[in-house]
Motif scaffolding. Structure first.
Motif, PDB file in Angstrom:
ATOM      1  N   LEU A 130     -17.114   7.237  -9.160  1.00 61.16           N
ATOM      2  CA  LEU A 130     -16.584   7.819 -10.386  1.00 61.16           C
ATOM      3  C   LEU A 130     -15.076   7.969 -10.276  1.00 61.16           C
ATOM      4  O   LEU A 130     -14.340   7.759 -11.240  1.00 61.16           O
ATOM      5  CB  LEU A 130     -17.239   9.190 -10.627  1.00 61.16           C
ATOM      6  N   TYR A 131     -14.625   8.277  -9.052  1.00 61.46           N
ATOM      7  CA  TYR A 131     -13.193   8.491  -8.829  1.00 61.46           C
ATOM      8  C   TYR A 131     -12.425   7.196  -9.080  1.00 61.46           C
ATOM      9  O   TYR A 131     -11.366   7.198  -9.689  1.00 61.46           O
ATOM     10  CB  TYR A 131     -12.961   8.976  -7.399  1.00 61.46           C
ATOM     11  N   ASN A 132     -12.967   6.071  -8.603  1.00 62.20           N
ATOM     12  CA  ASN A 132     -12.290   4.778  -8.776  1.00 62.20           C
ATOM     13  C   ASN A 132     -12.656   4.098 -10.086  1.00 62.20           C
ATOM     14  O   ASN A 132     -12.246   2.967 -10.323  1.00 62.20           O
ATOM     15  CB  ASN A 132     -12.640   3.842  -7.625  1.00 62.20           C
ATOM     16  N   ILE A 168      -4.408   7.281  -6.519  1.00 65.69           N
ATOM     17  CA  ILE A 168      -4.530   8.150  -7.693  1.00 65.69           C
ATOM     18  C   ILE A 168      -5.595   7.565  -8.612  1.00 65.69           C
ATOM     19  O   ILE A 168      -5.592   6.372  -8.902  1.00 65.69           O
ATOM     20  CB  ILE A 168      -3.174   8.251  -8.426  1.00 65.69           C
ATOM     21  N   THR A 169      -6.496   8.412  -9.038  1.00 65.35           N
ATOM     22  CA  THR A 169      -7.640   7.927  -9.826  1.00 65.35           C
ATOM     23  C   THR A 169      -7.212   7.261 -11.140  1.00 65.35           C
ATOM     24  O   THR A 169      -6.262   7.707 -11.791  1.00 65.35           O
ATOM     25  CB  THR A 169      -8.606   9.085 -10.134  1.00 65.35           C
ATOM     26  N   PRO A 170      -7.921   6.182 -11.525  1.00 66.20           N
ATOM     27  CA  PRO A 170      -7.604   5.511 -12.796  1.00 66.20           C
ATOM     28  C   PRO A 170      -7.729   6.420 -14.009  1.00 66.20           C
ATOM     29  O   PRO A 170      -7.129   6.135 -15.044  1.00 66.20           O
ATOM     30  CB  PRO A 170      -8.644   4.392 -12.868  1.00 66.20           C
ATOM     31  N   TRP A 171      -8.506   7.504 -13.863  1.00 65.68           N
ATOM     32  CA  TRP A 171      -8.618   8.433 -15.004  1.00 65.68           C
ATOM     33  C   TRP A 171      -7.237   8.982 -15.354  1.00 65.68           C
ATOM     34  O   TRP A 171      -6.935   9.205 -16.525  1.00 65.68           O
ATOM     35  CB  TRP A 171      -9.548   9.596 -14.673  1.00 65.68           C
ATOM     36  N   VAL A 172      -6.436   9.221 -14.316  1.00 63.48           N
ATOM     37  CA  VAL A 172      -5.063   9.640 -14.548  1.00 63.48           C
ATOM     38  C   VAL A 172      -4.196   8.402 -14.757  1.00 63.48           C
ATOM     39  O   VAL A 172      -3.329   8.363 -15.625  1.00 63.48           O
ATOM     40  CB  VAL A 172      -4.536  10.452 -13.333  1.00 63.48           C
ATOM     41  N   GLY A 173      -4.499   7.375 -13.936  1.00 64.01           N
ATOM     42  CA  GLY A 173      -3.683   6.158 -13.943  1.00 64.01           C
ATOM     43  C   GLY A 173      -3.569   5.511 -15.301  1.00 64.01           C
ATOM     44  O   GLY A 173      -2.497   5.044 -15.687  1.00 64.01           O
ATOM     45  N   MET A 174      -4.659   5.517 -16.072  1.00 68.18           N
ATOM     46  CA  MET A 174      -4.568   4.812 -17.353  1.00 68.18           C
ATOM     47  C   MET A 174      -3.652   5.557 -18.334  1.00 68.18           C
ATOM     48  O   MET A 174      -2.960   4.911 -19.120  1.00 68.18           O
ATOM     49  CB  MET A 174      -5.940   4.544 -17.944  1.00 68.18           C
ATOM     50  N   PHE A 175      -3.623   6.875 -18.214  1.00 68.49           N
ATOM     51  CA  PHE A 175      -2.682   7.594 -19.087  1.00 68.49           C
ATOM     52  C   PHE A 175      -1.249   7.364 -18.612  1.00 68.49           C
ATOM     53  O   PHE A 175      -0.331   7.227 -19.421  1.00 68.49           O
ATOM     54  CB  PHE A 175      -3.029   9.077 -19.139  1.00 68.49           C
ATOM     55  N   ALA A 176      -1.089   7.303 -17.263  1.00 67.84           N
ATOM     56  CA  ALA A 176       0.224   6.953 -16.739  1.00 67.84           C
ATOM     57  C   ALA A 176       0.626   5.568 -17.244  1.00 67.84           C
ATOM     58  O   ALA A 176       1.781   5.342 -17.630  1.00 67.84           O
ATOM     59  CB  ALA A 176       0.198   6.972 -15.213  1.00 67.84           C
ATOM     60  N   GLY A 177      -0.347   4.646 -17.259  1.00 65.39           N
ATOM     61  CA  GLY A 177      -0.094   3.298 -17.795  1.00 65.39           C
ATOM     62  C   GLY A 177       0.353   3.368 -19.238  1.00 65.39           C
ATOM     63  O   GLY A 177       1.296   2.679 -19.652  1.00 65.39           O
TER      64      GLY A 177
END
Lengths: 287, 322
Positions: free
Chosen positions: B153-155, B83-92
């Motif tokens: 960009l994805y990662n 799952i891309t960090p763009w989403v991951g950081m909000f999940a974080g």
């Protein structure tokens, strides 16, 4: 099995006595000056390095180094009190924390600068070695450290209870203004209490060095540890401090032996948090 | 009053523009970009800390806990489920938020305050560090490397620090804006009242528990997002991210910056972190820790001489000019 458990409990209890000695210094500083000292553990770290220094470069055995490090730390305590701590007495609590955390950073960086980041240990001390006692093994250095710690804690308790200076320290702790009206020199008493709290870490540091190594980041562990013991015992009870030190020491030793060495801080902090929730004044607290 | 407020907005926008243009001055020098990114990162942490520490007056020392949680959440989502960090950081951020709620609820419920709050929040960082050290599936003693690609960009992998700087800058501006919104709403006044005198505020009907919990949760969310970015910038996660030292540093920068003043912590961060990093680079070599000795002395001096914070210097200067 039972023997092993008892062995861990005994080792932990011996260690706990040294912890109590460290926490006694913090208890003096927090109880009398009402200063939140985050740097206390780093005083222990500094004392351990000074012990290393004294025994390596002056060829003194660790048993005798407190004769040098105690006056050194006492002097340092006086110096730090007059140059830094005194100015924060009337400040808000956050400013005190900012100053003592700054002091903590300073001491750690200083230790790294002088003694480098690698761990240091004493090569030899005349109190090292062990002897069998029935099915148990007793580490001589730990036994002597624990005994000396208990002697020191009791001596400080007697001093606070019976000497004139001790009485004025307790008076200043109870009510600084009233004590001041009774002719107690508050500034001087505070300086003495702070220096004495620091000097106690010199003894503890010397004792710890006989069976442990030291590195610059250790201060934080001892700092948090002594706050935990203080929370457990509450202010104003010296025997409570010893019992709490032993509880923490035993909990640590059992964790190291039966679960996972790296989890020892976990157990200590769990005890700490539970005590804060259930008994905010500690188990033996007076105020 | 109205004119003054518009002036402040203009000044803020001008400063943001300067911050955005700054990397253009030394595009080729990656060191300076790292420096700028580091300062922006600390700026986010201290400005977010200001919400719980400065306004609500709760001396929080757990920034490292939420930073680490954000980093590990982002890394685990990327490594296990791609799952891309763009989403991951909000999940974080959300994980950090949930954790803050779980911790904050009993802490505020049992009225743990001042030094005891500070210590239990500091203990929390160490506890999480040990938990992740022992939790083999997610953490463990070794670093966990994020997928290495020169550009993706994805990662969220870039060849230069420049994109990271801009993402961090956006986060910084968002944090400042959130802090400003809170400060000018009811929650902000509640928090300031609590920070001033908790008992008095409660008597006047301020919901202490709820307000503090809100402040803590918002702070944890912002720090959690930063943690996700932190993992991407460094390209790995490690249990040392749960750092009591960083947590204390964030708090101390917030304090010497000026409690409850929106730009205070940022001001302190820009001056002190830049100074520290330049000292570190300048002294280097043999005297590895000399920069920290100097830094610590400066921190102590500011706290002693300016107990109201660096921002009070600016305040005094503005008053004189008026």
């Amino acid at each position: 099995m039972i023997v092993n458990i008892l062995q861990s409990v005994a080792d932990g209890a011996l260690m706990g006595c040294v912890y109590a000695l460290i926490a006694l210094g913090l208890s003096l500083i927090f109880g009398v000056l009402n200063i939140v000292n985050f740097a206390h553990g780093d005083f222990v770290m500094l004392s351990m390095y000074l012990t290393f220094w004294a025994s390596t470069y002056l060829s003194l055995d660790a048993v005798f180094t407190p004769l040098i490090t105690i006056p050194l730390l006492f002097g340092l305590g006086v110096l730090i009190y007059y140059s830094i701590i005194q100015k924060t007495l009337r400040e808000r609590f956050v400013v005190q924390v900012a100053v003592t955390v700054g002091l903590m950073t300073f001491l750690r960086a200083f230790a790294q600068l002088v003694w480098e980041a690698r761990p240091r240990a004493l090569k030899f001390s005349i109190i090292q070695g062990n002897f069998p006692l029935g099915p148990f093994t007793v580490l001589l250095s730990r036994l002597i450290s624990a005994s000396l710690s208990i002697v020191a804690v009791v001596a400080v308790a007697m001093f606070l209870k019976y000497s004139w200076l001790g009485r004025s320290i307790r008076a200043a702790s109870d009510d600084a203004d009233a004590a001041s009206l009774m002719g107690v020199n508050i500034r001087w008493t505070y300086a003495f209490a702070f220096a004495m709290g620091s000097a106690l870490t010199a003894l503890a540091g010397g004792l710890l060095m006989t069976f442990q190594q030291v590195d610059p980041t250790m201060g934080l562990r001892f700092g948090l540890l002594s706050w935990c013991i203080l929370a457990l015992s509450g202010l104003g009870s010296i025997s409570g401090l010893l019992i709490s030190g032993v509880i923490v020491g035993v909990a640590e030793a059992l964790t190291v032996a039966y679960w996972e060495p790296r989890a020892r801080s976990l157990i200590v902090y769990l005890i700490f948090v539970v005590i804060l929730w259930l008994r905010p004044r500690g188990l033996f607290g007076r105020k | 009053m109205r004119r003054n407020s518009r002036g402040s907005w203009l000044l803020a926008i001008a400063l943001a523009a300067v911050a955005a243009a700054l990397p253009l001055a030394f595009l080729r020098n990656q060191y300076n970009l790292i420096l700028l990114t580091t300062v922006a990162l600390y700026g986010v942490l201290t400005s977010a800390w200001n919400i719980i520490g400065g306004m609500a007056g709760q001396l929080d020392l757990s920034a490292g806990a939420y930073l680490g949680l954000g980093a590990y959440t982002t890394a685990t989502l990327l490594l296990r489920w791609n799952i891309t960090p763009w989403v991951g950081m909000f999940a974080g951020g959300v994980v950090a938020m949930g954790f803050a709620f779980l911790v904050g609820f009993p802490l505020f419920r049992f009225r743990i305050r001042e030094v005891w709050y500070a210590l239990s929040s500091s203990a929390l960082v160490v506890v999480l560090q040990v938990v992740f050290l022992l939790w083999k599936q997610v953490g463990g003693p070794m670093e966990r490397l994020l997928p290495s690609a020169s550009f993706s960009l994805y990662n969220l992998r870039f060849q230069s620090y420049l994109p990271y700087y801009y993402i961090m800058l956006v986060l910084l501006l968002a944090t400042l804006f959130i802090a400003y919104r809170i400060r000018t709403r009811r929650l902000g006044y509640y928090l300031l009242a609590l920070g001033d005198n908790e008992d008095a505020a409660e008597v006047l009907g301020v919901d202490a528990r709820g307000s503090k919990l809100k402040a803590l949760v918002i702070y944890a969310f912002l720090v959690g997002i930063t943690g996700g970015l932190y993992a991407c910038i460094y390209g790995f996660v490690h249990t040392s991210f749960f750092s009591p030292t960083i947590s204390m540093e964030v708090a101390i920068l917030g304090i010497v910056g000026g409690l409850g003043i929106i730009y205070g912590p940022l001001l302190a961060t820009v001056i002190l972190v830049t100074g520290r990093e330049l000292l570190r680079a300048g002294l280097g070599g043999r005297l590895q820790s000399l920069y920290l000795v100097i830094y610590a002395v400066v921190l102590i001096l500011i706290a002693l001489l300016r107990p109201r914070g660096l921002a009070s210097l600016l305040g005094a200067w503005r008053k004189e000019r008026r």
